[in-house]
Scaffold this motif. Structure first.
Motif, short mmCIF file in Angstrom:
data_model
loop_
_atom_site.label_atom_id
_atom_site.label_comp_id
_atom_site.label_asym_id
_atom_site.label_seq_id
_atom_site.Cartn_x
_atom_site.Cartn_y
_atom_site.Cartn_z
N CYS A 1 0.82 -5.87 10.89
CA CYS A 1 0.72 -4.43 10.68
C CYS A 1 2.10 -3.79 10.56
O CYS A 1 2.34 -2.97 9.67
N THR A 2 3.02 -4.20 11.43
CA THR A 2 4.38 -3.64 11.43
C THR A 2 5.08 -3.92 10.11
O THR A 2 5.75 -3.05 9.55
N LYS A 3 4.93 -5.14 9.60
CA LYS A 3 5.59 -5.51 8.34
C LYS A 3 5.02 -4.71 7.17
O LYS A 3 5.77 -4.26 6.30
N GLN A 4 3.71 -4.54 7.13
CA GLN A 4 3.09 -3.80 6.04
C GLN A 4 3.49 -2.33 6.07
O GLN A 4 3.74 -1.72 5.03
N VAL A 5 3.53 -1.76 7.26
CA VAL A 5 3.93 -0.35 7.39
C VAL A 5 5.38 -0.17 6.99
O VAL A 5 5.74 0.82 6.32
N ALA A 6 6.25 -1.11 7.37
CA ALA A 6 7.65 -1.02 6.99
C ALA A 6 7.82 -1.05 5.48
O ALA A 6 8.61 -0.29 4.90
N ALA A 7 7.04 -1.92 4.82
CA ALA A 7 7.09 -2.01 3.36
C ALA A 7 6.60 -0.71 2.71
O ALA A 7 7.18 -0.22 1.74
N SER A 8 5.53 -0.14 3.25
CA SER A 8 4.99 1.11 2.71
C SER A 8 5.98 2.25 2.90
O SER A 8 6.16 3.08 2.00
N ALA A 9 6.61 2.31 4.07
CA ALA A 9 7.58 3.37 4.34
C ALA A 9 8.78 3.25 3.41
O ALA A 9 9.31 4.26 2.92
N ASN A 10 9.21 2.01 3.16
CA ASN A 10 10.33 1.80 2.25
C ASN A 10 10.00 2.26 0.84
O ASN A 10 10.82 2.90 0.16
N CYS A 11 8.78 1.98 0.39
CA CYS A 11 8.35 2.43 -0.94
C CYS A 11 8.27 3.95 -1.00
O CYS A 11 8.63 4.55 -2.02
N ALA A 12 7.82 4.57 0.08
CA ALA A 12 7.74 6.03 0.12
C ALA A 12 9.13 6.64 -0.03
O ALA A 12 9.33 7.61 -0.77
N GLU B 1 0.84 -1.20 0.00
CA GLU B 1 0.00 0.00 0.00
C GLU B 1 0.87 1.25 0.00
O GLU B 1 1.84 1.36 0.76
N ILE B 2 0.55 2.22 -0.84
CA ILE B 2 1.26 3.49 -0.87
C ILE B 2 0.27 4.58 -1.28
O ILE B 2 -0.59 4.37 -2.15
N ASN B 3 0.35 5.71 -0.62
CA ASN B 3 -0.49 6.86 -0.97
C ASN B 3 0.26 8.12 -0.59
O ASN B 3 1.33 8.08 0.04
N MET B 4 -0.29 9.26 -0.98
CA MET B 4 0.39 10.53 -0.75
C MET B 4 0.55 10.83 0.73
O MET B 4 1.54 11.45 1.15
N GLN B 5 -0.41 10.39 1.55
CA GLN B 5 -0.29 10.62 2.99
C GLN B 5 0.93 9.92 3.57
O GLN B 5 1.66 10.49 4.38
N ILE B 6 1.16 8.67 3.16
CA ILE B 6 2.33 7.93 3.64
C ILE B 6 3.61 8.59 3.16
O ILE B 6 4.57 8.76 3.92
N ILE B 7 3.63 8.98 1.88
CA ILE B 7 4.83 9.62 1.32
C ILE B 7 5.15 10.91 2.06
O ILE B 7 6.31 11.17 2.41
N MET B 8 4.13 11.73 2.34
CA MET B 8 4.36 13.02 3.00
C MET B 8 4.72 12.83 4.47
O MET B 8 5.54 13.58 5.01
N THR B 9 4.13 11.84 5.12
CA THR B 9 4.47 11.57 6.53
C THR B 9 5.92 11.13 6.65
O THR B 9 6.63 11.53 7.58
N TYR B 10 6.37 10.33 5.69
CA TYR B 10 7.74 9.80 5.72
C TYR B 10 8.74 10.76 5.07
O TYR B 10 9.95 10.52 5.13
#
Length: 317
Positions: A205-216, A58-67
């Motif tokens: 949840c932790t694994k999915q968030v880590a993957a999303s943050a890495n993509c961001a 999962e990736i969206n602009m909110q994740i990208i801007m938060t990270y």
């Protein structure tokens, strides 16, 4: 798994150090550091696309801007490190740059206390921290004659200058800030995702968030690569010579693989004070690669400091 992810990051990032040094060391290539950013951004962008479109991350602009603050700290620190490789030996720059992990461990303990860590764990952190910092000090205070002998053997000559040391130090400070902020942002993103009720367990949840943050992070690096391409190729009209660019892309592959492992290693917040020093000790491997492949000469003091780091890692494992 945090330990093995930390080891993978160590090996990949030491390889990235080696290839980045080869790709950025030409004094007559004034935009080598920007070309290195281009290479890393392209490879990371491709990996992000694979994660998003194939693995369904999962990736969206909110994740990208938060990270984004974390991404910028890492990208700017890396760009400074690439500039520094033109002015200083890898065996000097890498230990200085990677004192950042020791700073993170000390800051974590200072703010959160030692918790339930035992004496062996604290000793391991101390060994790695002392080994990494002392390795940098050994290089920085080396006798001029020994330095000249090393440089003669490696066919590269570098003059002592404030800039040569200032750039790795700047990298160290920015990278430490990025690592510390990284952990806090991941905690925030994990809490938000888990509270949404989309995940059955906190581990998932932790694994999915880590993957999303890495993509961001990787998509932000891709944007930086596009900016660099516009400036270097379209505005300055510099040529991209395949023979010169190949090491940069090998370094970029290692960097991306290391980043993938790193984001999962520090996602385990309970072991941040352990994983950060392990990852930061990849400079020990970088110093060895610089001796084997770049012919940078080492002294007995270097090997003594490397031994401290290796013992510390063994205890942590």
């Amino acid at each position: 798994m945090w330990f093995w992810f930390s080891i993978i990051a160590l090996l990949c990032w030491s390889g990235s150090d080696l290839f980045s040094k080869i790709g950025c060391r030409e004094a007559n290539d004034k935009t080598a550091h920007l070309k290195m950013v281009m290479a890393v951004g392209i490879v990371m962008g491709l990996h992000a696309c694979f994660e998003i479109f194939v693995n369904g991350v999962e990736i969206n602009m909110q994740i990208i801007m938060t990270y984004l603050p974390v991404s910028l700290l890492y990208i700017i620190s890396m760009a400074m490190g690439y500039i520094g490789l033109r002015y200083i030996e890898l065996s000097i720059s890498s230990p200085i740059c990677n004192s950042s992990g020791a700073l993170v461990a000390i800051a974590t303990i200072a703010m959160s206390g030692i918790g339930d860590m035992n004496a062996w764990q604290l000793a391991a952190i101390a060994l790695v921290a002392v080994g990494v910092v002392a390795l940098g000090i050994t290089e920085a205070t080396e006798d001029d004659e020994l330095r000249a002998a090393r440089q003669a053997e490696g066919n590269r000559k570098y003059a002592k200058s404030f800039l040569a040391l200032a750039l790795p130090v700047a990298y160290c400070l920015l990278d430490a800030a990025g690592t510390f902020a990284d952990n806090r942002v991941l905690e925030t993103l994990t809490a938000q995702a888990f509270d949404s009720g989309r995940f059955a367990t906190l581990d998932e949840c932790t694994k999915q968030v880590a993957a999303s943050a890495n993509c961001a992070y990787e998509l932000t690096f891709l944007f930086a690569a596009v900016v660099c391409f516009v400036y270097v190729v379209l505005i300055r009209r510099d040529r991209l010579i395949p023979k010169r660019e190949a090491p940069k892309y090998l370094g970029a592959v290692c960097e991306t693989a290391g980043q993938f492992a790193y984001i999962y290693a520090i996602a385990d917040t309970e072991h941040l004070a352990m994983s950060a020093p392990i990852i930061s000790s990849y400079c020990a491997a970088s110093v060895l690669w610089s001796r084997l492949f770049l012919k940078e000469k080492l002294s007995w003091k270097h090997y003594a400091m490397i031994a401290l780091v290796v013992v510390g890692i063994a205890i942590m494992g």
